[in-house]
Design a protein around this motif. Structure first.
Motif, PDB file in Angstrom:
ATOM      1  N   GLU A 340       0.722  -1.210   0.249  1.00 59.34           N
ATOM      2  CA  GLU A 340      -0.119   0.256  -0.293  1.00 59.34           C
ATOM      3  C   GLU A 340       0.819   1.149   0.413  1.00 59.34           C
ATOM      4  O   GLU A 340       0.609   2.088  -0.603  1.00 59.34           O
ATOM      5  CB  GLU A 340      -0.976   0.024   1.136  1.00 59.34           C
ATOM      6  CG  GLU A 340      -1.832  -0.803   0.777  1.00 59.34           C
ATOM      7  CD  GLU A 340      -2.661  -1.356   2.118  1.00 59.34           C
ATOM      8  OE1 GLU A 340      -2.212   0.190   3.239  1.00 59.34           O
ATOM      9  OE2 GLU A 340      -4.051  -1.691   2.504  1.00 59.34           O
ATOM     10  N   ALA A 368       0.060   5.859   2.440  1.00 57.47           N
ATOM     11  CA  ALA A 368       0.442   5.510   1.739  1.00 57.47           C
ATOM     12  C   ALA A 368      -0.394   6.305   0.269  1.00 57.47           C
ATOM     13  O   ALA A 368      -0.997   7.004   0.534  1.00 57.47           O
ATOM     14  CB  ALA A 368      -0.336   4.319   1.702  1.00 57.47           C
ATOM     15  N   ASP A 403       4.321  -0.822   4.840  1.00 52.32           N
ATOM     16  CA  ASP A 403       2.735  -1.268   5.784  1.00 52.32           C
ATOM     17  C   ASP A 403       2.701  -1.536   7.045  1.00 52.32           C
ATOM     18  O   ASP A 403       2.511  -2.920   7.561  1.00 52.32           O
ATOM     19  CB  ASP A 403       2.312  -2.094   4.414  1.00 52.32           C
ATOM     20  CG  ASP A 403       1.838  -2.144   2.950  1.00 52.32           C
ATOM     21  OD1 ASP A 403       2.195  -0.130   3.096  1.00 52.32           O
ATOM     22  OD2 ASP A 403       2.111  -2.350   2.604  1.00 52.32           O
TER      23      ASP A 403
END
Length: 584
Positions: A340, A368, A403
């Motif tokens: 992401e 992100a 992430d």
């Protein structure tokens, strides 16, 4: 580490590489044995011919033995061919395996290793030192085995024919052995110095040729020429020592061989003239050949030992690199997915030198899909952040997350696959545009590359080149301008479809037209992915979601362009104002 006169442990290690080729190794030994037997058989057949058929004038028997000697000669030639061919074949297979292992090991080193070790030294180890190892088998080990076997077989024949004459030869051999041993020791030291000087010369030439532009720009041709003359002189001096030792040893060995032969002929001839049955004319004929076959290998063993010693020294240097453990610890078990793109630095400390920290406990958070710019003076630690995110270096302390997962938990290959970097100093290989874009990845087709090039506005520029995507950019991309190389780097990153994109001062030092193309390319490739942009030109990052300002390894300011400009006497505001004033 300095090689010993003969390092048994090192030699055993080299021999382990023969295991996949054991049948050929054994075959070489078999042909060495047969070669020694056939070689020693010829003088014996000559003795029989002289004593039994020439002196008795037996023409039929003479013809038979001449044919027999011809057949033995053919067998010797056959054995010699396969012995030499298989020994060299085996040597090349072994160095192929060692070179492959060495190169694979070099590929795994972290960047710090390449910061400290000269490129020329690695080239020497990977090329000339590896070839020297091949000579252990082609010119050293097997030749020594063959010569020793030949000497043993010759001595057996000589004792069988006339043990009294043979003792004359035996008495002379220790003298030659003693001289040979001294020669070997001297040559071992001399050849080690030769290898050192070759490595120094390779490193010097590699660096000067690579940096020739700097040499000429700063008018250092004469200085570098004088330095090269000094290195070249040391190289010559090292070789002169080996030449001197050879010039002394081989004439002495020839004198000993000739004196021994003279003693045998004189003693045996006098006994024959006195009517003594002690020896025969056939013995004297055959002994002239036997002594040559006995002393020449003994003399040449020293030379072949030198070849072997050269290979051992080279192997020692190569194994030093193979044994070096300077890799990033790839202990992660998680295959990195398509990220992401959330990035977090938590109290990260790092220094290229342990005592000197470059990153001093930074905390950084990137959401992100954000485009984050990092600015600061030279040496502030901007590019170091990229090196740490890619795990080119190990951090001293702290944690880096992507992430919400520690990047050390990801496998190294999968982590780097999801991160693409466009550097300021773009490196292109001496290959085609297409191969430099795909880096020979078979999963990326030419249609994909062309489509990507059109999307970021690079296709038209490539089509103007002769051969378009098949245009050879030559070494380091010298056929392209710096701006064109940057565009190729943008396209290279784009087709790899990364989750995280990093632009490290990618638009600096380029012309206005190239910068416009890069701005368009940047807008395209940053869409939908987390992007980190390091820039000196602040005008290129005004639209970034967040700007990080660094100074002396610390984050001193953080915010978007408008927020940072509102800070009176702020670091970013002063930097922006100074660039704006210069621009105007």
């Amino acid at each position: 580490m300095k090689a010993k006169a003969f390092d048994t442990r090192l030699f055993k290690r080299i021999l382990t590489y023969t295991k996949p080729y054991r049948w050929r190794f054994n075959g070489v030994i078999v042909f060495a044995i047969s070669l020694s037997i056939f070689a020693a058989l010829r003088p014996y057949l000559l003795k029989q011919t002289v004593d039994s058929y020439i002196q008795t004038q037996d023409k039929q028997g003479l013809l038979l033995y001449v044919v027999l000697m011809g057949m033995v000669l053919l067998a010797e030639v056959f054995s010699q061919f396969y012995f030499v061919y298989w020994a060299n074949w085996l040597g090349q297979d072994i160095v192929k395996d060692i070179r492959t292992k060495l190169f694979k090991h070099i590929l795994s080193f972290r960047m710090k290793y390449f910061d400290l070790v000269p490129v020329g030294q690695l080239v020497t180890r990977s090329v000339s030192d590896i070839e020297a190892i091949a000579r252990i088998f082609s010119q050293g080990l097997f030749m020594i085995i063959s010569d020793l076997m030949k000497m043993v077989v010759v001595l057996i024949f000589m004792f069988y024919m006339n043990w009294k004459l043979t003792w004359i030869v035996i008495v002379a051999m220790p003298v030659l052995v003693f001289i040979t041993r001294i020669f070997q020791r001297k040559m071992q030291v001399a050849f080690e110095e030769v290898r050192t000087q070759i490595a120094n010369m390779n490193s010097f030439v590699q660096e000067r040729v690579t940096g020739m532009k700097i040499v000429q720009l700063f008018n250092r041709e004469k200085i570098e020429y004088e330095k090269f003359k000094e290195i070249n002189h040391k190289h010559k001096t090292a070789w002169i020592k080996t030449i001197l030792y050879n010039s002394i040893f081989f004439p002495i060995a020839d004198i000993i061989s000739s004196l021994t032969l003279g003693c045998v002929v004189l003693y045996g001839g006098m006994r024959i003239l006195n009517g003594d049955q002690f020896t025969t004319f056939g013995d004297l004929f055959s002994y002239t050949m036997f002594i040559s076959m006995l002393f020449n290998p003994l003399r040449q063993i020293a030379d072949k030992f030198n070849e072997m010693q050269l290979g051992m020294i080279a192997a020692n240097r190569v194994f030093d690199i193979i044994d070096t453990q300077d890799q990033i610890q790839d202990t992660g078990k998680i295959e990195a997915p398509i990220f992401e793109g959330k990035i977090d630095f938590k109290d990260v400390h790092f220094g290229y030198i342990p005592e000197e920290e470059v990153i001093k406990g930074i905390d950084l958070s990137v959401e992100a899909g954000q485009t984050v710019a990092i600015v600061g003076s030279t040496g502030a630690g901007k590019s170091t952040i990229i090196n740490l995110l890619n795990r080119f270096y190990e951090i001293n302390s702290g944690t880096i997350f992507i992430d919400n997962e520690n990047i050390e938990n990801y496998t190294l290959a999968s982590l780097r696959k999801q991160i693409a970097v466009v550097l300021q100093d773009v490196f292109l290989f001496a290959d085609t545009i297409f191969n430099n874009i795909t880096l020979n990845n078979p999963e990326i087709s030419k249609d994909q590359v062309i489509r990507a090039a059109k999307e970021i506005g690079v296709h038209d520029f490539i089509m103007t080149l002769p051969g378009d995507y098949d245009f050879d950019v030559k070494e380091r991309g010298v056929m392209l301008s710096s701006g064109q190389r940057q565009l190729i780097a943008f396209l290279r990153s784009y087709v790899s479809n990364p989750s995280i994109l990093i632009l490290d001062e990618a638009t600096s030092s380029v012309d206005t037209y190239s910068e416009e193309l890069m701005q368009r390319a940047t807008e395209t490739i940053t869409q939908g992915r987390t992007s980190i942009v390091i820039a000196h030109r602040l005008a290129t990052i005004v639209n970034a979601d967040k700007i990080i300002v660094m100074d002396k390894g610390k984050i001193v300011e953080e915010g978007n362009h408008q927020e940072l400009l509102t800070k009176v006497d702020g670091y970013y505001k002063n930097l922006y104002d100074s660039q704006f004033m210069v621009a105007n």
